[in-house]
Motif scaffolding. Structure first.
Motif, PDB file in Angstrom:
ATOM      1  N   ARG A  43       0.839  -1.207   0.000  1.00 15.08           N
ATOM      2  CA  ARG A  43       0.000   0.000   0.000  1.00 15.08           C
ATOM      3  C   ARG A  43       0.867   1.246   0.000  1.00 15.08           C
ATOM      4  N   ASP A  44       1.867   1.272   0.866  1.00 14.97           N
ATOM      5  CA  ASP A  44       2.763   2.428   0.910  1.00 14.97           C
ATOM      6  C   ASP A  44       3.500   2.606  -0.402  1.00 14.97           C
ATOM      7  N   HIS A  45       3.957   1.479  -0.941  1.00 15.85           N
ATOM      8  CA  HIS A  45       4.716   1.531  -2.187  1.00 15.85           C
ATOM      9  C   HIS A  45       3.849   2.068  -3.319  1.00 15.85           C
ATOM     10  N   LEU A  46       2.629   1.545  -3.411  1.00 14.09           N
ATOM     11  CA  LEU A  46       1.766   1.951  -4.527  1.00 14.09           C
ATOM     12  C   LEU A  46       1.373   3.422  -4.434  1.00 14.09           C
ATOM     13  N   ARG A  47       1.331   3.950  -3.189  1.00 14.02           N
ATOM     14  CA  ARG A  47       1.049   5.381  -3.067  1.00 14.02           C
ATOM     15  C   ARG A  47       2.135   6.176  -3.807  1.00 14.02           C
ATOM     16  N   ILE A  48       3.396   5.786  -3.621  1.00 10.51           N
ATOM     17  CA  ILE A  48       4.498   6.461  -4.309  1.00 10.51           C
ATOM     18  C   ILE A  48       4.403   6.240  -5.815  1.00 10.51           C
ATOM     19  N   VAL A  49       4.103   5.002  -6.183  1.00 11.93           N
ATOM     20  CA  VAL A  49       4.034   4.664  -7.610  1.00 11.93           C
ATOM     21  C   VAL A  49       2.969   5.486  -8.321  1.00 11.93           C
ATOM     22  N   ALA A  51       1.425   8.297  -7.350  1.00 15.74           N
ATOM     23  CA  ALA A  51       1.717   9.736  -7.339  1.00 15.74           C
ATOM     24  C   ALA A  51       2.726  10.060  -8.433  1.00 15.74           C
ATOM     25  N   GLY A  52       3.747   9.224  -8.540  1.00 17.09           N
ATOM     26  CA  GLY A  52       4.761   9.438  -9.563  1.00 17.09           C
ATOM     27  C   GLY A  52       4.179   9.304 -10.958  1.00 17.09           C
ATOM     28  N   PHE A  53       3.319   8.305 -11.133  1.00 19.66           N
ATOM     29  CA  PHE A  53       2.757   8.042 -12.449  1.00 19.66           C
ATOM     30  C   PHE A  53       1.886   9.204 -12.928  1.00 19.66           C
ATOM     31  N   VAL A  54       1.096   9.751 -12.015  1.00 22.28           N
ATOM     32  CA  VAL A  54       0.230  10.880 -12.386  1.00 22.28           C
ATOM     33  C   VAL A  54       1.088  12.091 -12.755  1.00 22.28           C
ATOM     34  N   ALA A  55       2.096  12.369 -11.923  1.00 23.14           N
ATOM     35  CA  ALA A  55       2.980  13.504 -12.217  1.00 23.14           C
ATOM     36  C   ALA A  55       3.668  13.304 -13.568  1.00 23.14           C
ATOM     37  N   TRP A  56       4.095  12.080 -13.807  1.00 22.83           N
ATOM     38  CA  TRP A  56       4.767  11.750 -15.071  1.00 22.83           C
ATOM     39  C   TRP A  56       3.833  11.973 -16.259  1.00 22.83           C
ATOM     40  N   ALA A  57       2.590  11.488 -16.139  1.00 24.66           N
ATOM     41  CA  ALA A  57       1.642  11.618 -17.248  1.00 24.66           C
ATOM     42  C   ALA A  57       1.394  13.098 -17.558  1.00 24.66           C
ATOM     43  N   LEU A  58       1.318  13.923 -16.508  1.00 27.02           N
ATOM     44  CA  LEU A  58       1.091  15.360 -16.725  1.00 27.02           C
ATOM     45  C   LEU A  58       2.296  15.989 -17.432  1.00 27.02           C
ATOM     46  N   ILE A  59       3.492  15.634 -16.993  1.00 25.00           N
ATOM     47  CA  ILE A  59       4.696  16.221 -17.585  1.00 25.00           C
ATOM     48  C   ILE A  59       4.866  15.785 -19.038  1.00 25.00           C
ATOM     49  N   ILE A 104      13.553  10.930  -7.742  1.00 21.14           N
ATOM     50  CA  ILE A 104      12.696  11.074  -6.564  1.00 21.14           C
ATOM     51  C   ILE A 104      12.103   9.722  -6.170  1.00 21.14           C
ATOM     52  N   TYR A 105      11.635   8.969  -7.156  1.00 17.31           N
ATOM     53  CA  TYR A 105      11.052   7.659  -6.850  1.00 17.31           C
ATOM     54  C   TYR A 105      12.074   6.748  -6.174  1.00 17.31           C
ATOM     55  N   ALA A 106      13.278   6.683  -6.759  1.00 13.63           N
ATOM     56  CA  ALA A 106      14.287   5.780  -6.194  1.00 13.63           C
ATOM     57  C   ALA A 106      14.619   6.184  -4.759  1.00 13.63           C
ATOM     58  N   ARG A 107      14.650   7.500  -4.501  1.00 15.43           N
ATOM     59  CA  ARG A 107      14.924   8.013  -3.161  1.00 15.43           C
ATOM     60  C   ARG A 107      13.789   7.634  -2.199  1.00 15.43           C
ATOM     61  N   GLN A 108      12.551   7.844  -2.657  1.00 19.01           N
ATOM     62  CA  GLN A 108      11.391   7.509  -1.819  1.00 19.01           C
ATOM     63  C   GLN A 108      11.368   6.025  -1.488  1.00 19.01           C
TER      64      GLN A 108
ATOM     65  N   TYR B  95      11.483   5.156 -19.478  1.00 18.35           N
ATOM     66  CA  TYR B  95      12.289   4.570 -18.406  1.00 18.35           C
ATOM     67  C   TYR B  95      11.674   4.784 -17.033  1.00 18.35           C
ATOM     68  N   PHE B  96      10.900   5.854 -16.879  1.00 10.42           N
ATOM     69  CA  PHE B  96      10.259   6.071 -15.582  1.00 10.42           C
ATOM     70  C   PHE B  96       9.200   4.994 -15.325  1.00 10.42           C
ATOM     71  N   VAL B  97       8.424   4.688 -16.352  1.00 12.30           N
ATOM     72  CA  VAL B  97       7.408   3.646 -16.213  1.00 12.30           C
ATOM     73  C   VAL B  97       8.078   2.296 -15.939  1.00 12.30           C
ATOM     74  N   LEU B  98       9.153   2.044 -16.661  1.00  8.98           N
ATOM     75  CA  LEU B  98       9.934   0.827 -16.447  1.00  8.98           C
ATOM     76  C   LEU B  98      10.421   0.754 -15.000  1.00  8.98           C
ATOM     77  N   LEU B  99      10.889   1.897 -14.497  1.00  9.22           N
ATOM     78  CA  LEU B  99      11.421   1.943 -13.130  1.00  9.22           C
ATOM     79  C   LEU B  99      10.347   1.664 -12.091  1.00  9.22           C
ATOM     80  N   ILE B 100       9.210   2.357 -12.174  1.00  7.05           N
ATOM     81  CA  ILE B 100       8.240   2.209 -11.080  1.00  7.05           C
ATOM     82  C   ILE B 100       7.471   0.890 -11.154  1.00  7.05           C
ATOM     83  N   PHE B 101       7.315   0.328 -12.340  1.00 11.20           N
ATOM     84  CA  PHE B 101       6.492  -0.875 -12.422  1.00 11.20           C
ATOM     85  C   PHE B 101       7.262  -2.183 -12.638  1.00 11.20           C
TER      86      PHE B 101
END
Lengths: 145, 559
Positions: A43-49, A51-59, A104-108, B95-101
């Motif tokens: 659950r904790d991990h997926l929260r990070i995942v 959040a990151g995914f949404v930010a990524w999609a926006l960028i 940021i993800y790797a750090r989190q 690579y970000f998608v690859l990393l997180i998933f």
């Protein structure tokens, strides 16, 4: 990267509780389903995942979508640099944003491991597959470089 | 649909010093590989234990940089303008998608070729065969782009016509493959990365500096050029390249990145999953060193093209003397040539592109030969195959695919970057959903995977038949008529280059639906998936399968 925080030295009670819960979880008996995380850790991990995914999609898809919606506004020239905005946001900010998010993800994720009292050793098979033996053996082995 | 073959503006003649540079570069790959070669599998593991995230990041970068990154990317940005940026975004942000998933979970699963993963996760030789067939197709399509790139650039160095040049270069590639196999040279990718990135960045910096475009940061300074370039260089969504195609292309490249077998294999040698994560970050950084600079090189090249040929900015794109597809594909070399740099320097830039293409092609051919000899022949057709038979089949595959790639490259259907992108959309449609669902939903089963992969393959193949083959096969061409596609509406929404935008979600739905109505996978398999997500550290040499089969009595929850 510091990875010295075992669960004894963790700074707050939450971390100790998390580590405790981690100790009591048998991950091989907990279902894996992206949409229904079954362990506290996931659950904790997926929260990070997410959040990151949404930010990524926006960028990644935000600027190009904005360009399709409001081409006039997006193609104005940037001061100093001289790029049209849409070009710079896509060619430079998109990839760079993904790189920053990745760091940021790797750090989190490292912090999450700290919270749960998990240490990554150099991966010697002798330390066994369970964290309880790994924790004792790896106080310095897990330090990067 | 087909693009002009020869780059008219390129100075085509034999040049001794650049030729020597090319051979030195290729020889250095071999020598370094030989010096650092490892004697046996155990040696590889010990060495593997020492590979940290910086070195592995460079390996990811070297693996990534083929002719498509080195040459094709700048070509697309130069010729297709804003649409070309979809390739920059697609080939980095994935690579970000690859990393997180996927990265850490794949590291834990412990199987790294696509056929191995699919076969073990879904307990099915048939799934292995489908994955192997997909891998073979990817290698073929990917290599066509490389063959075109090396043929075009080699013209600058060796000066032959394009067709004999492609034949010569493919022969060199197969020779390189044989030599590296004979010497036991494992590619030292960190060194290879350094050589390639130095050649590329030297080109960008020197052209930028001598052309008066830039000083210390060409990656940003080319912004000042926009006011002088044709509007077509930056105008969004012109011609047939609308918003849908832009997003479909970027989407396919992003999820193709996550499905490409040769990307995942880089997580094999790292110490642990934490290193797998951080090496993805450093790998992306090392890739970005090239991707930040590529559009700058494209802008310099377009401006120099106009200056050298006395054209107005708009005439670069329209009219008699407009830049051809072949010229765009070698814009990196052309820019250096136009800037009046010494021959040896232009040769260095060209050699970097050729080396990237040869090394990548050699790697793809090895993948293809093992897919055929191991995954298809000995696992399916002839389970009693001897070592000798397998080696023979493997060699025959290399010769066969080499010939096929060579012939296809004589008359390629698209630019280098676009050709390689076809391979990405195939990986994104067929393999990515298997990796993703296989790792994130334990109930994905064999039937689901088989159905999903079949649908994905059919979707991609029909897309190619619909939009690409009419240019080659007379009967199809006649049926397609003016539009160039058999079913224009299908070509519009499922273009080969962006097939994943429709295909990937469709394959997800099919796989999930079929998995839901058929029996769940065995507990053993589910436990393997769970092991991939457990935060417990694993041993370097352990796979999820090992842990599951040993997990009998000592699981922590027993107390």
């Amino acid at each position: 990267m510091s990875d010295k925080n075992t669960h004894e030295t963790a700074t707050d009670g939450g971390a100790t509780r998390a580590a405790q819960r981690h100790q009591n979880t048998d991950y091989l008996n907990e279902e894996v389903n992206l949409l229904k995380p079954s362990t506290a850790y996931m659950r904790d991990h997926l929260r990070i995942v997410w959040a990151g995914f949404v930010a990524w999609a926006l960028i990644v898809f935000g600027p190009v979508t904005m360009t399709a919606i409001a081409p006039e506004m997006m193609t104005t020239t940037m001061p100093v640099l001289g790029f049209p905005w849409h070009y710079f946001l896509v060619a430079f900010c998109g990839p760079t944003g993904a790189l920053v998010l990745a760091a940021i993800y790797a750090r989190q994720r490292d912090k999450l491991d700290e919270k749960y009292g998990i240490e990554h050793t150099t991966g010697d098979p002798e330390t066994g597959e369970h964290g309880d033996s790994g924790e004792a053996a790896a106080t310095d082995g897990g330090v990067e470089q | 649909m087909t693009v002009p073959l020869q780059a008219e503006a390129l100075d085509i003649s034999f040049k001794l010093v650049p030729a020597i540079i090319v051979f030195l570069m290729m020889a250095s790959f071999l020598v370094i590989g030989y010096v650092f070669k490892v004697a046996d599998a155990e040696g590889m593991w010990v060495a593997g234990r020492g590979i940290g995230n910086i070195e592995n990041g460079m390996a990811i970068g070297a693996n990534w940089m083929s002719a498509a990154s080195y040459l094709g990317l700048a070509g697309l940005v130069a010729l297709s303008g804003f649409y070309g940026l979809a390739f920059i975004v697609g080939w980095t942000t994935g690579y970000f998608v690859l990393l997180i998933f996927l990265a850490a979970q794949m590291r834990r699963f412990g199987k790294y070729t696509a056929p191995d993963f699919v076969a073990d996760r879904f307990n099915s030789p048939m799934a292995r065969a489908l994955a192997a067939f997909t891998t073979l197709l990817i290698a073929y399509v990917y290599s066509v782009g490389q063959a075109r790139g090396m043929g075009l650039v080699a013209q600058y160095v060796f000066g032959l016509d394009i067709i004999p040049m492609i034949v010569v270069m493919m022969t060199i590639t197969v020779g390189y493959l044989a030599l590296s196999g004979m010497l036991g040279a494992t590619k030292n990718m960190a060194v290879q990365y350094v050589i390639l990135i130095v050649a590329f960045l030297a080109g960008v910096y020197v052209v930028g500096f001598t052309g008066g475009y830039s000083t210390v940061l060409p990656q940003i300074e080319y912004g000042a050029l926009f006011s002088e370039l044709s509007r077509q260089f930056s105008e969004p969504f012109i011609g047939g390249n609308g918003y849908y195609l832009w997003v479909a292309t970027a989407f396919s490249l992003i999820f193709g990145t996550c499905g490409l077998p040769h990307v995942l294999v880089r997580f094999y040698t790292v110490k642990n999953e934490r290193t797998a994560r951080w090496s993805t970050v450093s790998g992306l950084f090392f890739i970005m060193l090239l991707y930040w600079a590529a559009p700058a090189m494209a802008a310099f090249g377009v401006d120099l093209f106009a200056a050298v040929n006395n054209l107005s900015p708009d005439a670069v794109y329209n009219g008699q003397q407009a830049m051809s597809g072949a010229e765009g594909d070698v814009i990196v070399v052309l820019a250096a040539q136009f800037a009046d740099l010494p021959t040896w320097f232009v040769g260095l830039v060209a050699a970097g592109g050729m080396a990237a293409a040869i090394a990548t092609t050699a790697g793809l051919f090895i993948t293809a030969s093992s897919a055929v000899a191991h995954d298809i022949y000995s696992e399916l057709i002839n389970p009693d195959a001897t070592q000798r038979q397998q080696v023979l089949i493997g060699r025959a595959t290399i010769v066969g695919i080499g010939a096929l790639v060579t012939v296809t490259a004589f008359n390629p259907p698209a630019l280098i970057g676009e050709l390689v992108a076809y391979a990405f959309s195939l990986a994104g449609v067929v393999l990515f959903p298997m990796f993703f669902l296989g790792l994130w939903w334990e109930n994905t089963n064999r039937q689901g995977a088989l159905a999903g992969m079949t649908v994905g393959l059919l979707l991609w193949i029909t897309s190619i038949i619909n939009s690409v083959l009419p240019a080659y096969i007379g009967a199809l061409g006649a049926a397609a008529g003016e539009s160039g596609a058999l079913i224009p509406i299908y070509a519009q929404y499922v273009p080969p280059i962006g097939a994943a935008l429709v295909g990937t979600p469709l394959v997800f739905i099919v796989t999930i639906a079929v998995s839901l109505v058929t029996p769940e996978p065995p507990l053993e398999t589910k436990k393997m998936v769970r092991q991939c997500h457990s935060p417990e550290p694993m041993g370097q040499q352990q796979t999820a399968e090992d842990i599951v089969s040993n997990s009998g009595g000592d699981a922590p929850a027993d107390d």
